[in-house]
Motif scaffolding. Sequence first.
Motif, mmCIF file in Angstrom:
data_model
loop_
_atom_site.group_PDB
_atom_site.id
_atom_site.type_symbol
_atom_site.label_atom_id
_atom_site.label_comp_id
_atom_site.label_asym_id
_atom_site.label_seq_id
_atom_site.Cartn_x
_atom_site.Cartn_y
_atom_site.Cartn_z
ATOM 1 N N GLU A 1 36.473 41.321 46.886
ATOM 2 C CA GLU A 1 36.372 40.900 46.073
ATOM 3 C C GLU A 1 36.996 41.701 44.697
ATOM 4 N N THR B 1 39.774 39.673 41.751
ATOM 5 C CA THR B 1 39.090 38.715 40.752
ATOM 6 C C THR B 1 39.673 39.231 39.911
ATOM 7 N N PHE C 1 42.967 36.976 50.014
ATOM 8 C CA PHE C 1 42.047 38.315 49.191
ATOM 9 C C PHE C 1 42.549 37.614 47.681
ATOM 10 N N LYS D 1 41.870 33.308 47.306
ATOM 11 C CA LYS D 1 39.996 32.998 47.257
ATOM 12 C C LYS D 1 39.995 33.333 46.220
ATOM 13 N N TYR D 2 40.045 34.584 45.249
ATOM 14 C CA TYR D 2 39.580 35.826 44.553
ATOM 15 C C TYR D 2 40.195 35.157 42.536
#
Length: 441
Positions: A72, A76, A132, A135-136
């Motif tokens: 995360e 991000t 990943f 998603k972020y």
Amino acid sequence: MKSSSITIAGGGSTFTPGIVIMLLDNLDKFPIRQIKFYDNDGDRQEVIGKACEILLKERAPQIKFSYTTDPEEAFTDIDFVMAHIRVGKYAMRELDEKIPLRYKVLGQETCGPGGIAYGMRSIGGILEIIDFMEKYSPNAWMLNYSNPAAIVAEATRRLRPDSRVLNICDMPVGIEELMARIAGLNSRKEMDVRYYGLNHFGWWNSIRDKQGNDLMPKIKEHVAKYGYTFDMGHHQHVDASWNDTFHKAKDVFALDPDTLPNTYLKYYLFQDYVVEHSDIEFSRANEVMEGREKTVFKAAQDIIDKGTAKDCNFHPDEHASYIVDLARAIAFNTKERMLLIVENEGAIENFDSTGMVEIPCLVGSEGYEKLSMGKIPQFQKGLMEQQVSVEKLVVDAWITGSYQKLWQAMTLSKTVPSASIAKKILDDLIEANKEYWPELN
């Protein structure tokens, strides 16, 4: 000029410091506001991360920097993921190289049984990083140069077809730099090339300077005598094994003097020569572990111990400058012409439309446009059909957990002499890769 935020996936890699320095050398063309490292091996990454933290603080304090094992945190607020992961690290590469050699079959990182084994390990790791990222930071682009690129690209085509992933390789870039020197130019960027093939499996059929002058005759004359050997001073590939690979290109070239070959074709066309010149006790993986790995980690530790990166032993990875070109092309819509690994879809007229081919593309903010390569000769087509089938069967095996498909892939590889030898190598590789491969039935 807008600044980008980047995650380097594979933060503990020996190539990471060179990529960081190369990024710093190009900040005028590609401004960066943030660099993050991500790796699932925290201890290994920490040494490279701490050293790069000192380096960045001294040379570019305006860039925010961090390293982490937390997805995360890593993914991000980023614009680009630069992915060069090695699942299983050099310990598994050593087995990829040495297990086939037990059976007098070449052991190589991306070609033959070793490349198949590495592909089976890499697919899951690459898919995880794509997930990943999506998603972020769903609007980010992944610039993937993880090996074996051909198998990884086929897996992303099949399993993440809508993802913003560009698959790319530095090997043609390195060869084109040598070609430019042979032609008397300062840089490969002074050339326009036409190239077709699969990753680590291709041919140049046109090289011109920006005025349109044909450079092929001069380069061919050199390659016919010396291969791609050329004194370039400090160069990424300078070990004895690489000098041999550059030199052997002259024999690969002799097979089809109408084109100029990728050096990796020596593994498919001169397997007997490669096996004869291989040392099962000390393979290329050992060369790297004894050489670059020790050198880079020692340089990193020196920076940490001294608390400064002044006079450090990190060198820019010039080959990696193509990654900046690719990121710039997307960030600033430059429409730069670059070799990418993309779904064929008719770009090579007489070849499998779903094959992942390596061809020139124009890259911009929406992705890429493929350049048409027309029809290719029977010799290249035949070799490519065989090799693309190997790659597809490997991905089939990974998806379905099929022992049969992987045995077929291994048998179909031009580097393997028979189905019985393929089976023996496969069984040994399954044992070695228990921790990394999906279970096969």
